[in-house]
Design a protein around this motif. Structure first.
Motif: not given
Length: 323
Positions: A46-75
Motif C-alpha cells: 500500500x505505502x511503497x509508491x509514497x515511500x519512493x516519492x519520500x526518498x526522492x524528495x529527501x535525497x535531492x542534492x544540496x549543491x543543485x537546484x531542487x529537482x522536485x517542487x513537492x510531492x505531487x511534482x515528484x509523482x
C-alpha cells in the motif's frame, strides 16, 4: 519455558530469582513472526509508491537546484519517466524488510513486556502506559539493527540515476558494490538515523496505538475491559494515529539517514569523504532549515496512516482468529 520458578545459587548462599515467563513462548513467538510478517508485507504494498516519492524528495542534492517542487511534482515526473513500475522499483528489498521489521517489532514488544511483567509486575494484569512506551522503544532499537542494511539497498534503488541511458543496478549489484567499497560495516551506514527513528518511533508507534485504544475502551459504553478486542474501525483509527505519530515526531532522523544512504547515488560525498550523521544534518539545515529536514513528511504521514492501520488490523485479526 516451564512455569515453575527457577533460582541460581551464588556462592552457595545467595539465590538469584529468574523471572517466570508465561508458557508457550515458542508458539507465541512463532505467531508474532508469521502474523507480523504478513501484516508488514501487506502494508508495504500500500505505502511503497509514497515511500519512493519520500526518498526522492529527501535525497535531492544540496549543491543543485531542487529537482522536485513537492510531492505531487515528484509523482508526476516519476510517472512520466518510468510509469507506475518506477514507483515500485526496488520493492523486493523493502518487502523482505517489512516482514523482518514487523515480525521483529511485534515479537520483541511482546517478549519485553512479558519479561518486565514477570520481573516487576507479577500480580498486575495491565502494565502502566510508561512501561508500554519503554517496551516500544527497546523493540524499535533492536529492530534498527536488522533494518538498516535493508533500507540502505532500498533507498539506493529508489533514487533515479542521472541520464536515461544508465541502466539501474539491481539489489544484488548494489549489495556487491557496498561490500566492495566499505566491507560488511558499510551495510550499517545510516545506523544512527535508523536507531533514533526506530527507538523513538517504536515508542510513538506502539504508544500511539495503545493510547488511542485505551481511550476507545475507556469511553466505550459496551465494554469496560482493558483487554477486550476493539471493533475493526477503532483498531484502524488507533493504527492510523500510531503511524502518523511514528513518522512525524522523528522524521528529521529519517531524512538524514536517507541522505547518508544515497550520497553515492547522488554524488554527495564531500572531498571524497563520507559525511557523518551530524555533518549531513548541518548540510540539510543550511540548505532549507527545518523545511529540509521535514521534506517529504506530509506524504509520508499520509501514506503511513492507512498502512499502519492495515498492519495493526491484520495482525490483531490473525492473532484473534488463531488464538
Amino acid at each position: 519455558m516451564a512455569a515453575a520458578d527457577h533460582a541460581i545459587p551464588i556462592n552457595n548462599e545467595i539465590q538469584m530469582e529468574l523471572p517466570t515467563l508465561p508458557p508457550n513462548q515458542a508458539l507465541e513467538g512463532l505467531k508474532d513472526v508469521v502474523f507480523g510478517s504478513a501484516a508488514g508485507m501487506a502494508g508495504k504494498v500500500i505505502e511503497y509508491p509514497f515511500d519512493t516519492v519520500k526518498v526522492r524528495l529527501q535525497s535531492q542534492p544540496d549543491h543543485l537546484p531542487l529537482r522536485y517542487t513537492g510531492p505531487l511534482d515528484c509523482f508526476r515526473q516519476s510517472l512520466q519517466a518510468d510509469g507506475i513500475r518506477g514507483l515500485y522499483r526496488g520493492i523486493s528489498a523493502p518487502m523482505a524488510g517489512a516482514a523482518i521489521e514487523n515480525s521483529c517489532l511485534f515479537f520483541s514488544y511482546r517478549l519485553i513486556q512479558d519479561i518486565i511483567k514477570a520481573t516487576w509486575y507479577p500480580s498486575s494484569e495491565q502494565l502502566p502506559f510508561s512501561v508500554l512506551l519503554l517496551s516500544g522503544a527497546v523493540s524499535g532499537s533492536i529492530t534498527s539493527l536488522v533494518l538498516t542494511p535493508v533500507e540502505l539497498i532500498k533507498c539506493q534503488m529508489q533514487v533515479p540515476l542521472e541520464g536515461s541511458a544508465v541502466k539501474a543496478p539491481g539489489p544484488l549489484a548494489l549489495i556487491a558494490t557496498v561490500f566492495r567499497q566499505d566491507g560488511i560495516i558499510g551495510f550499517w551506514r545510516g545506523q544512527m538515523g535508523t536507531l533514533i527513528r526506530e527507538t523513538g518511533g517504536g515508542a510513538a508507534w506502539f504508544g500511539g496505538y495503545e493510547g488511542v485504544s485505551a481511550l476507545f475502551r475507556k469511553y466505550s459504553s459496551s465494554s469496560t475491559s482493558d483487554v477486550t478486542a476493539l471493533p475493526i474501525h477503532q483498531q484502524m483509527l488507533a493504527g492510523a494515529a500510531a503511524g502518523v505519530s511514528y513518522n512525524f515526531l522523528f522524521f528529521p532522523a529519517d531524512t538524514i539517514k536517507s541522505r547518508m544512504q544515497t550520497e553515492d547515488v547522488t554524488r554527495l560525498a564531500v572531498n571524497g569523504e563520507r559525511q557523518t550523521f551530524l555533518g549531513t544534518g548541518k548540510a540539510l539545515w543550511k540548505q532549507q532549515g527545518l523545511r529540509a529536514l521535514y521534506r517529504g513528511c506530509g506524504i509520508t504521514c499520509a501514506r503511513s496512516a492507512p498502512s499502519s492501520a492495515f498492519i495493526f488490523t491484520v495482525y490483531e485479526g490473525l492473532r484473534s482468529y488463531f488464538s
